[in-house]
Motif scaffolding. Structure first.
Motif, mmCIF file in Angstrom:
data_model
loop_
_atom_site.group_PDB
_atom_site.id
_atom_site.type_symbol
_atom_site.label_atom_id
_atom_site.label_comp_id
_atom_site.label_asym_id
_atom_site.label_seq_id
_atom_site.Cartn_x
_atom_site.Cartn_y
_atom_site.Cartn_z
ATOM 1 N N ILE A 172 0.844 -1.196 0.000
ATOM 2 C CA ILE A 172 0.000 0.000 0.000
ATOM 3 C C ILE A 172 0.878 1.244 0.000
ATOM 4 O O ILE A 172 1.613 1.484 0.965
ATOM 5 N N PRO A 173 0.810 2.052 -1.065
ATOM 6 C CA PRO A 173 1.565 3.311 -1.060
ATOM 7 C C PRO A 173 1.123 4.165 0.133
ATOM 8 O O PRO A 173 -0.063 4.236 0.441
ATOM 9 N N LYS A 174 2.087 4.779 0.794
ATOM 10 C CA LYS A 174 1.748 5.574 1.981
ATOM 11 C C LYS A 174 0.895 6.787 1.600
ATOM 12 O O LYS A 174 1.208 7.502 0.649
ATOM 13 N N HIS A 175 -0.168 6.971 2.345
ATOM 14 C CA HIS A 175 -1.026 8.146 2.200
ATOM 15 C C HIS A 175 -0.969 8.922 3.516
ATOM 16 O O HIS A 175 -1.978 9.138 4.176
ATOM 17 N N THR A 176 0.247 9.307 3.880
ATOM 18 C CA THR A 176 0.470 9.963 5.165
ATOM 19 C C THR A 176 -0.195 11.332 5.172
ATOM 20 O O THR A 176 -0.022 12.104 4.225
ATOM 21 N N GLY A 177 -0.959 11.604 6.215
ATOM 22 C CA GLY A 177 -1.588 12.915 6.342
ATOM 23 C C GLY A 177 -2.910 13.047 5.589
ATOM 24 O O GLY A 177 -3.533 14.109 5.638
ATOM 25 N N TRP A 178 -3.322 12.011 4.888
ATOM 26 C CA TRP A 178 -4.609 12.057 4.195
ATOM 27 C C TRP A 178 -5.732 11.808 5.208
ATOM 28 O O TRP A 178 -5.622 10.931 6.058
ATOM 29 N N GLY A 179 -6.814 12.561 5.102
ATOM 30 C CA GLY A 179 -8.000 12.292 5.909
ATOM 31 C C GLY A 179 -8.698 11.059 5.372
ATOM 32 O O GLY A 179 -8.540 10.710 4.195
ATOM 33 N N ALA A 180 -9.449 10.378 6.229
ATOM 34 C CA ALA A 180 -10.062 9.131 5.785
ATOM 35 C C ALA A 180 -11.339 8.817 6.544
ATOM 36 O O ALA A 180 -11.467 9.163 7.727
ATOM 37 N N ALA A 181 -12.272 8.172 5.864
ATOM 38 C CA ALA A 181 -13.488 7.690 6.525
ATOM 39 C C ALA A 181 -14.065 6.533 5.720
ATOM 40 O O ALA A 181 -13.892 6.467 4.494
ATOM 41 N N TYR A 182 -14.718 5.604 6.425
ATOM 42 C CA TYR A 182 -15.454 4.524 5.765
ATOM 43 C C TYR A 182 -16.890 4.579 6.256
ATOM 44 O O TYR A 182 -17.151 4.476 7.455
ATOM 45 N N GLU A 183 -17.807 4.794 5.351
ATOM 46 C CA GLU A 183 -19.228 4.829 5.682
ATOM 47 C C GLU A 183 -19.859 3.535 5.197
ATOM 48 O O GLU A 183 -19.860 3.237 4.002
ATOM 49 N N LYS A 184 -20.387 2.771 6.162
ATOM 50 C CA LYS A 184 -20.967 1.467 5.839
ATOM 51 C C LYS A 184 -22.442 1.512 6.205
ATOM 52 O O LYS A 184 -22.795 1.896 7.310
ATOM 53 N N PHE A 185 -23.290 1.115 5.275
ATOM 54 C CA PHE A 185 -24.728 1.160 5.528
ATOM 55 C C PHE A 185 -25.253 -0.254 5.685
ATOM 56 O O PHE A 185 -25.122 -1.081 4.782
ATOM 57 N N THR A 186 -25.799 -0.550 6.863
ATOM 58 C CA THR A 186 -26.320 -1.889 7.137
ATOM 59 C C THR A 186 -27.684 -1.771 7.799
ATOM 60 O O THR A 186 -28.030 -0.719 8.338
ATOM 61 N N ARG A 187 -28.441 -2.857 7.759
ATOM 62 C CA ARG A 187 -29.736 -2.866 8.435
ATOM 63 C C ARG A 187 -29.555 -3.014 9.931
ATOM 64 O O ARG A 187 -30.345 -2.517 10.709
ATOM 65 N N ALA A 188 -28.535 -3.752 10.347
ATOM 66 C CA ALA A 188 -28.345 -4.027 11.770
ATOM 67 C C ALA A 188 -26.876 -4.362 11.995
ATOM 68 O O ALA A 188 -26.129 -4.589 11.054
ATOM 69 N N ALA A 189 -26.467 -4.398 13.276
ATOM 70 C CA ALA A 189 -25.103 -4.784 13.605
ATOM 71 C C ALA A 189 -24.797 -6.133 12.959
ATOM 72 O O ALA A 189 -25.689 -6.960 12.786
ATOM 73 N N GLN A 190 -23.529 -6.355 12.619
ATOM 74 C CA GLN A 190 -23.053 -7.645 12.062
ATOM 75 C C GLN A 190 -23.454 -7.882 10.615
ATOM 76 O O GLN A 190 -23.024 -8.854 10.023
ATOM 77 N N GLN A 191 -24.334 -7.037 10.047
ATOM 78 C CA GLN A 191 -24.783 -7.293 8.678
ATOM 79 C C GLN A 191 -23.693 -6.914 7.667
ATOM 80 O O GLN A 191 -22.837 -6.093 7.943
ATOM 81 N N TRP A 192 -23.780 -7.540 6.517
ATOM 82 C CA TRP A 192 -22.924 -7.134 5.407
ATOM 83 C C TRP A 192 -23.358 -5.740 4.942
ATOM 84 O O TRP A 192 -24.504 -5.338 5.141
ATOM 85 N N ALA A 193 -22.419 -5.039 4.297
ATOM 86 C CA ALA A 193 -22.730 -3.705 3.790
ATOM 87 C C ALA A 193 -23.785 -3.796 2.681
ATOM 88 O O ALA A 193 -23.634 -4.567 1.740
#
Lengths: 282, 154
Positions: A172-193
């Protein structure tokens, strides 16, 4: 919930694993952490004659600094990726995404390489690896080759890893200092995205200089939201909504019980805006 | 059959197992450790949670042969003779079990959670127990018990 009987091989080197794969032929199946494979075997959706366990190959495990990139061994468990300071600092969007994979027990056992090669379109790790322009390292009888993440995923459960080959590491090329977020939409805990959005951005004075967005479950493979990425350059948190709304351009999302394709396209725009703004804020 | 040697609750065992044997079946049927239960068929419920080399795993999702050379701790191996582990005591004190079926897994996961984060917030406890289902829906007192055990451990 008992799998069909199989032969079990636990090689301790990559060379031995390749030998075992060649010997097993079409009826061999590699087990990494087993958190996807064991449910499949228990439900008898698959019944390999030989299971080749990579769990005893120490060289495939661990995270190291490769200079301008990180190297993550294929057998590194999700929990180790999550706890890694190197990943948090240089590949933050992977850190954010791996935190959402399944649950703590499964993260202790499941591996980055196993998840990558399993290639479930609803899996969370393809999108961040695409966004980070990762490279997959594959070994086989003919030696070692590298494949960019963008060319690695071929279809549902299908990747560039061919018969008789193994994924050994992800670079993985370094992305130092980059902001980051992962938004996952699920119906309930443990569900697949239902879908997920991995966004990482480089900003200067509140303005986006470069944006990379990977999408989960917006097609048969993870994909980059190229139109949105291009449109985001030069924008700020308060005027990026329209660019983010273009996230679904060029995608071919599935329709299923969780939502039809149009709903997923709509979600992609909404979640991309959330992810990009969160990435800029943090 | 494959020969495995596994340390379970402090005792070393050597047995011939079929490679397809799940760790949970080895624990229950070969070793008689029936405190670890099977609650689902899908890896979702977490009732079968044990510790493998000190980290929580779902023993329905590990092959017994994969545990060869490793150390397993089950719900039967956490308490001192005749006593209760502090997490068991906290579950007892806080009425954190109704039917009790999820309890072995809940307790094993809660112990793992506090090992990693000794002072979790309520939200962190809920996220840490994401892989454990209580079909009585008795989560409120389970979270209370884990919080109490954390405070007692300070």
């Amino acid at each position: 919930m008992i799998p069909v009987a199989f032969e079990y091989v636990a090689p301790t080197s990559v060379a031995d694993a390749l030998g075992a794969l060649a010997a097993a032929g079409d009826d061999g199946k590699v087990i990494a952490g087993g958190q996807s494979l064991l449910p499949v075997l228990r439900m008898r959706l698959n019944a390999p004659e030989t299971v080749i366990d990579l769990g005893r190959i120490e060289s495939l495990r661990g995270i190291r600094d490769g200079g301008d990139h990180l190297v993550i061994g294929a057998m590194t468990p999700h929990a180790e990726v999550l706890a890694s300071d190197l990943v948090r600092e240089h590949a933050a969007v992977l850190h954010e995404a791996v935190a959402t994979v399944a649950d703590p027990q499964i993260r202790h056992r499941g591996t980055l390489g196993g998840a990558v090669v399993h290639a479930d379109p609803a899996g969370d790790l393809g999108a961040p690896l695409l966004a980070l322009d990762a490279t997959m390292v594959i070994v086989g009888p003919g030696g070692e080759r590298t494949v960019p993440a963008t060319e690695f995923y071929h279809d549902i459960f299908a990747t560039a890893v061919g018969d008789g080959e193994l994924l050994t590491e992800v670079r993985i090329p370094k992305h130092t200092g980059w902001g980051a977020a992962y938004e996952k939409f699920t119906r309930a805990a443990q569900q697949w995205a239902i879908i997920g959005v991995a966004a990482t951005v480089r900003t200067q004075g509140g303005q986006i200089v470069e944006a990379k967005v990977g999408l989960t479950n917006m097609g048969s493979t993870p994909v980059r939201a190229r139109a949105a990425e291009a449109d985001l350059v030069g924008r700020h948190a308060d005027d990026c909504g329209q660019a983010c709304g273009r996230a679904a351009e060029g995608t071919n999302p599935p329709s299923d019980l969780n939502g039809d394709a149009d709903y997923r396209r709509h979600l992609a725009g909404v979640l991309t805006a959330r992810a990009v703004r969160a990435a800029m804020a943090g | 059959m494959t020969r495995i040697t596994v340390k379970v609750d402090g005792v070393e065992y050597s047995d011939d197992v079929e490679p397809r044997t799940l760790l949970v079946h080895y624990l229950r049927e070969t070793l008689g450790k029936v405190g670890t239960v099977v609650g689902c068929d899908t890896s979702n419920c977490g009732a079968c949670t044990v510790h493998l080399d000190g980290r929580s795993v779902k023993s329905c999702s590990v092959l017994a042969v994969q545990a060869h050379g490793h150390e397993v701790t089950t719900i039967e191996g956490i308490a001192p003779a005749g006593g209760l582990h502090p997490m068991q005591q906290a579950f007892h004190d806080n009425h954190a079990l109704q039917c009790g079926f999820c309890t072995p897994g809940m307790i094993m996961q809660a112990i793992d959670l506090l090992a990693e984060n000794p002072d979790p917030s309520e939200q962190e406890i809920r996220e840490g127990l994401e892989g454990n289902l209580c079909r009585c829906t008795g989560y409120h007192n389970i979270v209370k018990a884990v919080s109490a055990a954390a405070k007692a451990g300070e």
